[in-house]
Every structure is written in structure tokens, then in C-alpha cells.
Enzyme design. Structure first.
Site, PDB file in Angstrom:
ATOM      1  N   LYS A 107       0.850  -1.190   0.000  1.00  0.00           N
ATOM      2  CA  LYS A 107       0.000   0.000   0.000  1.00  0.00           C
ATOM      3  C   LYS A 107       0.887   1.242   0.000  1.00  0.00           C
ATOM      4  O   LYS A 107       1.473   1.597   1.020  1.00  0.00           O
ATOM      5  CB  LYS A 107      -0.925   0.063   1.220  1.00  0.00           C
ATOM      6  CG  LYS A 107      -1.981   1.183   1.089  1.00  0.00           C
ATOM      7  CD  LYS A 107      -2.542   1.648   2.406  1.00  0.00           C
ATOM      8  CE  LYS A 107      -1.704   2.723   3.060  1.00  0.00           C
ATOM      9  NZ  LYS A 107      -1.673   4.018   2.297  1.00  0.00           N
ATOM     10  N   GLU A 117      10.281   1.535  10.212  1.00  0.00           N
ATOM     11  CA  GLU A 117      11.262   2.613  10.091  1.00  0.00           C
ATOM     12  C   GLU A 117      10.482   3.909  10.221  1.00  0.00           C
ATOM     13  O   GLU A 117       9.695   4.271   9.350  1.00  0.00           O
ATOM     14  CB  GLU A 117      11.994   2.532   8.746  1.00  0.00           C
ATOM     15  CG  GLU A 117      13.348   3.228   8.770  1.00  0.00           C
ATOM     16  CD  GLU A 117      13.381   4.515   7.960  1.00  0.00           C
ATOM     17  OE1 GLU A 117      14.455   5.135   7.880  1.00  0.00           O
ATOM     18  OE2 GLU A 117      12.339   4.910   7.420  1.00  0.00           O
ATOM     19  N   CYS A 149      12.937  11.344   6.773  1.00  0.00           N
ATOM     20  CA  CYS A 149      12.977  10.972   8.185  1.00  0.00           C
ATOM     21  C   CYS A 149      14.362  11.162   8.781  1.00  0.00           C
ATOM     22  O   CYS A 149      14.502  11.396   9.983  1.00  0.00           O
ATOM     23  CB  CYS A 149      12.500   9.539   8.362  1.00  0.00           C
ATOM     24  SG  CYS A 149      13.383   8.338   7.356  1.00  0.00           S
TER      25      CYS A 149
END
Length: 487
Positions: free
Chosen positions: A183, A259, A293
Site C-alpha cells: 500500500k 522505520e 525521516c
């Protein structure tokens, strides 16, 4: 040939990809281009029925192809063919990506696609090089540790690097012998669908890769809680990762690789190459407009060089020129949405109200779309919102230190521990601090990933569980059983 393109002429694979076929779907979530704010299509939302269809397709493909049980080199060859086709179709793939996302088309071609093809090849080579083991037991028995694929892996990827993140999930899962239901983010879904179409064209069994489009609460919840999903892999925010853990715990027990977010420090000592440090630090915050990130958003500089260093960083920040992602000359990205830009601006304003001072930036850019000025904030303490919260925008804070112990104390974040940067010419200090920094990755005299895919990535604390990339990612897609045979 120019990579620039007319955004209104790009055909998009709008629909779910199940069993090797595009399943057309209408309606859903309105999508707007980050570069100009124009609504251009809608993302379908897969409910439980469509997710179940995708999982059944994956199970059937595993059984029909014996993907997890074939000679491992066959998996290797198929994945190499897929990587070759991704490179051959780079222009089409890059334009689909650039239209929807924050990634400029030139950077997608030179970076995202090239690196992703390499990563798939890297994991392909593990298929026949990692396996089961004979282990020492007593003379009257034979001990084995047998490694095998999980079966169907469920993966969810974020919007900031759609092609790269799809490669992170698909490469190791497929090399390890699994099927996968992916997804992608509802804001950037179509490049993942096209990658799955290329996989079938390259010869991978139809149904081995299935892509379901939709949001987290509906589609993501159905996927991660599905009883036939044997393992979950997710990259995204810490908040979303926590919700996935809760959903998995509520619906069953299965392994997860998460993560998650970061608030990464970059420590600069006076003996560092300051020009090199300034370039790396400015680049880490302006690349993809800070929407990564691992972005190094907390500069911690030795007091004697802090002013010179921040002046050099500001010069580079001011040199960025925004432009639409479909222009190959563009190097500075928009923010993904108006909502996210408003959030970035809100944290910047809260930081100033909390005593911070903007040395540059601090506002939306006067341009179409959702661009935000590269921003540098000083006079912040450990409780300031710009220090505490993951901003996911082009915002850098500056703090100063006098001793190594003070630098370490400032670098430690109560929530995150994803990455960190260290700039010094002292090798002893490098080794000492690399051991003490609370982060899953430490970059020294640089701040960027390399193309050495053997190096895993993953965080400490609430920055995640497990690793992506490296041998660890391949092994995370295999499970083991112990076998003891009496002779």
C-alpha cells in the site's frame, strides 16, 4: 532529450494492481499537485474486500509459481530483469513520480530510479547466497537451522520517496521468496503501480506483487490486520507506526519492521572542515525540502565556529530556487500538501514564540504550489517545539556547546534516535562519539546515504524496530526453524 514535461498530459495508472492486472476504480481521495496546488485526479480507497482479494492473489501466485521453493538463482535472474526494465522505463516512471510528488524529475532520474534499480539487484544476489545452516550438536544427532520465506508480506510506504521506498520493501521480500501486498501513500501512489506493472513485464509471476491504493485508517488497517499477512513492513511517522503496532496486537501477532520518524542532530567541532560541513548540513535540510525521516534538522556547533558555520549555511539556503517538479532545472522541492505546509509554519511560529529567532526564512514562498522557505532558527532550548517535534520541512535549529559532554547531552533526544551527523578531524573523537550517539546511523564528515546497500538503516527508541537495507533486511523477510535429527 529534455526531461521536462507538460503535467496535464501524463497518463496515470489509476487503480489497484492485483493478479497482474490494473483494477480500475473511481472516486476516492482528491489529489493535488504539490508544485501548483491543482487537483488532477482521485486516489481510490481499497476496503477489506479489495485487500482480501489482493492477499488471495498473492497466496495463489506463491502456490502456482513455487516462488519460495524454486532454485534461488531463478529469483535472482527475474529480479535483475525487473531492475533492467525499471532503468529502461526511467523517463516514464520519473514523470509519473514527479507529477504527484515532491521529487523533481531530474533528481528522480539521477537518484531515486538509479539507486532503486541497484538496490533490487543487491537483494537479488542474496537469494542464492543466504540460506539454512548445519549446526554443531552431539555425535548422535544432526542439527539444522532451516530458513524459509514468511509467505505474504504486507508493506506500507510513505509519500516522500515513493519509488525508493517501494524498492526498500519489494526487493528484499521478493528475493527472500515472499509475495507482497503493497500500500503506497494515497498522496503518491501511481509510481508504485507502474513498478508492479513493470515487474510482470519483466517475467515475475503475476500476483506476486499486488498494490492496493487507499488511506491508512481504511486500507492500511485492513492490510496490517489481515490474518493471512505473515509479516508487516512500514516506513512512515512514529504516530502511524504506533497505530500499526496497536492494530496488529489487536488482530493477532506477527513480526514487524518499522522505520519511523527522526529528529537527527549534526554535531560540528571546531577542527572540522567547516565549508564541507556547511554544504552537507544545508543540503540535508534543503534536499526534498527537509521531507526525509533522516533529515539532520538539529545543528549543534562548537561555540567558537558557530557564527561562521551558520553564515555559510544561510548563504546556501538562500541560493535555492524553487520550481515545479516537472521542470528538469528544478532542484528545490515543494511541501507535499497545503496541510503539511501549514503545520511546518505553525511549528516555526511556535518556536519563535518560545524564544527562538529566525536568522533566515520562516514563511511560505511567493510561488504557486506549497513551497516553504529554508529556515534557520537560533536561541532555542531543549523544550522548544522546533527541537522537540519532527517538522518534516526545511527547518534547521542551531545550538552551541563548549565541551564534548555538552554536545552529547544536546544531541540526545527523548523520543527519536534515527540518524546523526558528526564533523571532526579527530579520529579518536570519531570512534568515541560514534559509540555514544543514540542513533541507528552515524555519518561522519558527511550527511547522506551512500550507494553501499550493505549498510542497514533503522532507528533507536521510537524511531523504529528492525532494519531496512543491508543483509538485515533480507533476513527480516525469512523465518527460521530448528531441526534436530537423531542418527
Amino acid at each position: 532529450m529534455s526531461l521536462s514535461f507538460d503535467p496535464d498530459t501524463i497518463p496515470l495508472p489509476v487503480g489497484h494492481f492485483i493478479g497482474g492486472k490494473l483494477i480500475s476504480a473511481e472516486g476516492g481521495i482528491e489529489m493535488r499537485r504539490p508544485s501548483d496546488g491543482k487537483a488532477y485526479t482521485a486516489c481510490p480507497v481499497a476496503g477489506l474486500g479489495m485487500v482480501d482479494r489482493a492477499v488471495e492473489s498473492a497466496k495463489a501466485a506463491l502456490k502456482a509459481s513455487n516462488w519460495g521453493g524454486v532454485r534461488p538463482r531463478e529469483r535472482t535472474r527475474a529480479l535483475h530483469a525487473w531492475a533492467d526494465l525499471i532503468e529502461a522505463e526511467a523517463e516514464t516512471l520519473a514523470r509519473i513520480e514527479a507529477l504527484c510528488s515532491t521529487r523533481p524529475v531530474g533528481q528522480v532520474i539521477a537518484g531515486d530510479i538509479a539507486v532503486t534499480a541497484e538496490q533490487i539487484r543487491f537483494f537479488a544476489e542474496f537469494a542464492d547466497k543466504e540460506g539454512s545452516e548445519l549446526v554443531p550438536t552431539d555425535d548422535a544427532s544432526l542439527g539444522m537451522i532451516i530458513s524459509e520465506p514468511y509467505g505474504v508480506v504486507g508493506a506500507i510506504t510513505p509519500w516522500n520517496f515513493p519509488i525508493s521506498m517501494a524498492g526498500w520493501k519489494l526487493g528484499p521480500a521478493l528475493a527472500a521468496g515472499n509475495a507482497i501486498v503493497l500500500k503506497p501513500s494515497e498522496m503518491t501512489p501511481f509510481s508504485s503501480v507502474y513498478m508492479a506493472q513493470l515487474a510482470v513485464r519483466a517475467g515475475l509471476p503475476a500476483g506476486l506483487i499486488n498494490v492496493v491504493l487507499g488511506d491508512g485508517p481504511t486500507t492500511g488497517t485492513a492490510l496490517t490486520g489481515h490474518p493471512e499477512i505473515a509479516k508487516v513492513s512500514f516506513t512512515g511517522s512514529t504516530r502511524a507506526g504506533s497505530a500499526i503496532m496497536e492494530n496488529v496486537a489487536r488482530t493477532g501477532v506477527k513480526p514487524m519492521t518499522l522505520e519511523l520518524g527522526g529528529k537527527s542532530p549534526q554535531i560540528v567541532f571546531a577542527d572540522a572542515d567547516l565549508d564541507k560541513a556547511a554544504t552537507a548540513i544545508a543540503g540535508s535540510v534543503t534536499f526534498n525540502a527537509g521531507q526525509a525521516c533522516v533529515a539532520g534538522t538539529r545543528l549543534i556547533a562548537e561555540k567558537g565556529v558557530a557564527e561562521r558555520l551558520t553564515t555559510a549555511i544561510i548563504t546556501q539556503m538562500k541560493a535555492v530556487r524553487c520550481g515545479p517538479t516537472w521542470d528538469e532545472a528544478t532542484h528545490y522541492s515543494p511541501i507535499i500538501s497545503d496541510l503539511q505546509r501549514t503545520r511546518v509554519d505553525g511549528i516555526v511560529r511556535a518556536a519563535v514564540e518560545g524564544g527562538g529567532e529566525c536568522l533566515t526564512g520562516g514563511d511560505a514562498m511567493d510561488a504557486p504550489g506549497y513551497f516553504y522557505e529554508p529556515t534557520l532558527i537560533t536561541n532555542v532550548d531543549q523544550a522548544n517545539p522546533a527541537i522537540v517535534e519532527e517538522i518534516f520541512g526545511p527547518v534547521l535549529t542551531v545550538q552551541t556547546f563548549e565541551t564534548e559532554e555538552e554536545a552529547l547531552a544536546l544531541s540526545t533526544h527523548p523520543t527519536y534516535g534515527l540518524a546523526s551527523g558528526l564533523f571532526t578531524s579527530d579520529l579518536s573523537r570519531t570512534i568515541r562519539l560514534a559509540r555514544k550517539l543514540e542513533a541507528g546511523t552515524v555519518w561522519v564528515n558527511r550527511y547522506s546515504r551512500s550507494r553501499d546497500h550493505i549498510l542497514p538503516t533503522g532507528g533507536y527508541k521510537r524511531s523504529g524496530i528492525g532494519k531496512d537495507l543491508g543483509r538485515e533486511a533480507y533476513l527480516a523477510n525469512r523465518r527460521t526453524k530448528s531441526v534436530l535429527i537423531s542418527l
